[in-house]
Motif scaffolding. Structure first.
Motif, PDB file in Angstrom:
ATOM      1  N   THR A 193       1.052  -1.324  -0.135  1.00  0.00           N
ATOM      2  CA  THR A 193       0.216  -0.033   0.080  1.00  0.00           C
ATOM      3  C   THR A 193       0.969   1.305  -0.029  1.00  0.00           C
ATOM      4  O   THR A 193       0.639   2.076  -0.864  1.00  0.00           O
ATOM      5  CB  THR A 193      -0.925  -0.096   1.367  1.00  0.00           C
ATOM      6  OG1 THR A 193      -1.833  -1.181   1.174  1.00  0.00           O
ATOM      7  CG2 THR A 193      -1.802   1.346   1.206  1.00  0.00           C
ATOM      8  N   ASP A 197       1.469   4.089  -2.931  1.00  0.00           N
ATOM      9  CA  ASP A 197       1.109   5.434  -2.552  1.00  0.00           C
ATOM     10  C   ASP A 197       2.257   6.368  -3.094  1.00  0.00           C
ATOM     11  O   ASP A 197       2.263   7.688  -3.633  1.00  0.00           O
ATOM     12  CB  ASP A 197       0.861   5.585  -1.267  1.00  0.00           C
ATOM     13  CG  ASP A 197       0.381   6.976  -1.038  1.00  0.00           C
ATOM     14  OD1 ASP A 197      -0.451   7.517  -1.774  1.00  0.00           O
ATOM     15  OD2 ASP A 197       1.026   7.776   0.010  1.00  0.00           O
ATOM     16  N   LEU A 202      -1.969   7.587  -4.201  1.00  0.00           N
ATOM     17  CA  LEU A 202      -3.175   7.326  -4.033  1.00  0.00           C
ATOM     18  C   LEU A 202      -4.029   8.188  -3.529  1.00  0.00           C
ATOM     19  O   LEU A 202      -3.671   8.969  -2.648  1.00  0.00           O
ATOM     20  CB  LEU A 202      -3.041   5.832  -2.862  1.00  0.00           C
ATOM     21  CG  LEU A 202      -2.292   4.670  -3.483  1.00  0.00           C
ATOM     22  CD1 LEU A 202      -2.515   3.546  -2.691  1.00  0.00           C
ATOM     23  CD2 LEU A 202      -2.854   4.214  -5.221  1.00  0.00           C
ATOM     24  N   LYS A 203      -5.495   8.046  -3.590  1.00  0.00           N
ATOM     25  CA  LYS A 203      -6.527   8.797  -2.944  1.00  0.00           C
ATOM     26  C   LYS A 203      -6.739   8.473  -1.554  1.00  0.00           C
ATOM     27  O   LYS A 203      -6.376   7.116  -1.402  1.00  0.00           O
ATOM     28  CB  LYS A 203      -7.710   8.728  -3.955  1.00  0.00           C
ATOM     29  CG  LYS A 203      -7.672   9.258  -5.237  1.00  0.00           C
ATOM     30  CD  LYS A 203      -9.104   9.256  -5.949  1.00  0.00           C
ATOM     31  CE  LYS A 203      -9.041   9.707  -7.204  1.00  0.00           C
ATOM     32  NZ  LYS A 203     -10.227   9.532  -8.074  1.00  0.00           N
ATOM     33  N   GLN A 206      -8.555   5.167  -0.997  1.00  0.00           N
ATOM     34  CA  GLN A 206      -7.619   4.069  -1.375  1.00  0.00           C
ATOM     35  C   GLN A 206      -6.608   3.688  -0.497  1.00  0.00           C
ATOM     36  O   GLN A 206      -6.192   2.412  -0.331  1.00  0.00           O
ATOM     37  CB  GLN A 206      -7.127   4.536  -2.882  1.00  0.00           C
ATOM     38  CG  GLN A 206      -7.904   4.541  -3.958  1.00  0.00           C
ATOM     39  CD  GLN A 206      -7.494   5.031  -5.239  1.00  0.00           C
ATOM     40  OE1 GLN A 206      -6.296   5.701  -5.097  1.00  0.00           O
ATOM     41  NE2 GLN A 206      -8.147   4.794  -6.610  1.00  0.00           N
ATOM     42  N   LYS A 207      -5.964   4.609   0.038  1.00  0.00           N
ATOM     43  CA  LYS A 207      -4.851   4.323   1.210  1.00  0.00           C
ATOM     44  C   LYS A 207      -5.453   3.629   2.204  1.00  0.00           C
ATOM     45  O   LYS A 207      -4.953   2.928   2.947  1.00  0.00           O
ATOM     46  CB  LYS A 207      -4.246   5.443   1.402  1.00  0.00           C
ATOM     47  CG  LYS A 207      -2.991   5.333   2.164  1.00  0.00           C
ATOM     48  CD  LYS A 207      -2.390   6.804   2.659  1.00  0.00           C
ATOM     49  CE  LYS A 207      -1.914   7.534   1.729  1.00  0.00           C
ATOM     50  NZ  LYS A 207      -1.267   8.642   2.089  1.00  0.00           N
ATOM     51  N   LEU A 209      -8.355   2.007   2.443  1.00  0.00           N
ATOM     52  CA  LEU A 209      -8.681   0.685   2.147  1.00  0.00           C
ATOM     53  C   LEU A 209      -7.430  -0.352   2.396  1.00  0.00           C
ATOM     54  O   LEU A 209      -7.616  -1.446   2.945  1.00  0.00           O
ATOM     55  CB  LEU A 209      -9.461   0.542   0.673  1.00  0.00           C
ATOM     56  CG  LEU A 209      -9.520  -0.895   0.229  1.00  0.00           C
ATOM     57  CD1 LEU A 209     -10.684  -1.542   1.184  1.00  0.00           C
ATOM     58  CD2 LEU A 209     -10.184  -0.670  -1.216  1.00  0.00           C
TER      59      LEU A 209
END
Length: 327
Positions: A193, A197, A202-203, A206-207, A209
């Motif tokens: 993750t 990023d 990442l948004k 999204q991060k 999640l």
């Protein structure tokens, strides 16, 4: 066992040793080479017993022949060590030292490589109003920290398999049935993750999640907060069905705390190094070998990364590192 039996023989019967029904002095037995009490000086030095080596050279002939075995036996009992197949004494701190050194060296070696990877993938922090750096700096230092932890785990596996080191994957009594494979999956998930990023920006959702997925792996592995103890009152408060959501919220919050701390050169990695070494000491004192091994590995990895992260830093942790440290 050989040295302990020799010690018992000398203490129990200082003048003679019975062999069957015929008494025989130790001197006679030495002449017949039926009892070897004189260890080679090299063996003493190799076992890491400088006191025995010094006494071996200082004491007289009698101490050289009989006293050395007694010294080794007594030091073995006092230190709590055990004889290994190679004739050397096992030291409980040696595996932890090897894990620390392995993680440290791995981080030192891989940090320049992580810097090159970050430049190639475009994971670079350029100067702007929100940043304090005045020149472009790559931000994928988490690769080095992650590699250091993996190197320490490999060393632990090899030491357990070939050198007789004790098993460290033993959970605490209140954490029964911990699935360490799922826990490793959680580490990989939070690391990936952060890598995504760093590269693709990442948004926030999204991060988040990815952080929740990594926390779910930890909960599924059995690492949960099920009991809260209040030092001001007696007894404990059991969370019951709230165990799992509270654990997930706790892990996600802690991950983001370290992510926010990573704003100055060496701040997050330095705090992680100090905190992990403190956790190592506390884990050893409480008999948590699994937590102690992971903590000392993290301490070595962050210390090796600090070589390049001190002000002025040549590489940043990035989300790949800060999320991993928080997790």
């Amino acid at each position: 066992e050989r040295y302990l039996s020799s010690l018992k023989t000398l203490v129990g019967s200082p003048n003679c040793v019975r062999r069957g029904t015929t008494p025989m002095t130790i001197r006679d037995r030495r002449r017949k080479n039926s009892l070897d009490l004189k260890p080679h000086p090299a063996n003493i030095r190799n076992c890491g017993l400088p006191l025995s080596g010094a006494l071996f050279h200082i004491c007289g002939p009698r101490a050289r022949r009989a006293g050395s075995s007694c010294i080794i036996a007594m030091l073995t009992v006092v230190s709590g060590g055990a004889k290994t197949g190679g004739g050397c004494m096992y030291r409980p701190w040696l595996p932890y030292l090897c894990l620390f050194v392995a993680a440290l060296l791995a981080a030192l070696v891989t940090t320049p490589l992580a810097r090159r990877v970050a430049w190639r993938l475009g994971a670079v922090d350029y100067p702007d109003k929100r940043r304090i750096n005045t020149r472009p700096i790559p931000r994928m230092g988490g690769i080095a920290v992650f590699t250091g932890i993996i190197a320490a785990l490999v060393v632990q596996y090899l030491g357990t398999k070939f050198l007789g080191w004790p098993m460290v994957l033993m959970p605490a009594p209140f954490l029964q049935n911990v699935n360490y494979k799922l826990l490793v999956c959680g580490f990989v998930a939070i690391f990936l993750t952060g890598v995504l990023d760093d590269v693709f920006q990442l948004k926030p959702l999204q991060k988040l999640l990815g952080q929740v997925v990594a926390s779910l792996f930890a909960v599924a592995a059995g690492v949960v907060i099920g009991v809260i103890v209040n030092p001001a009152t007696e007894g404990a408060f059991y969370l019951g069905i709230w165990t799992y959501p509270i654990t997930i919220v706790y892990l996600v919050a802690y991950v983001n705390i370290f992510n926010l701390i990573d704003g100055l050169d060496g701040l997050a990695s330095g705090l992680a190094c100090i905190a992990s070494f403190t956790m190592f000491i506390l884990s050893v004192m409480s008999g948590r070998t699994d937590a102690a091994a992971l903590a000392i590995a993290l301490s070595g990895a962050t210390l090796g990364f600090l070589r390049y992260n001190f002000n002025p830093a040549s590489i940043f942790l990035g989300d790949s590192g800060s999320l991993l440290l928080g997790y």
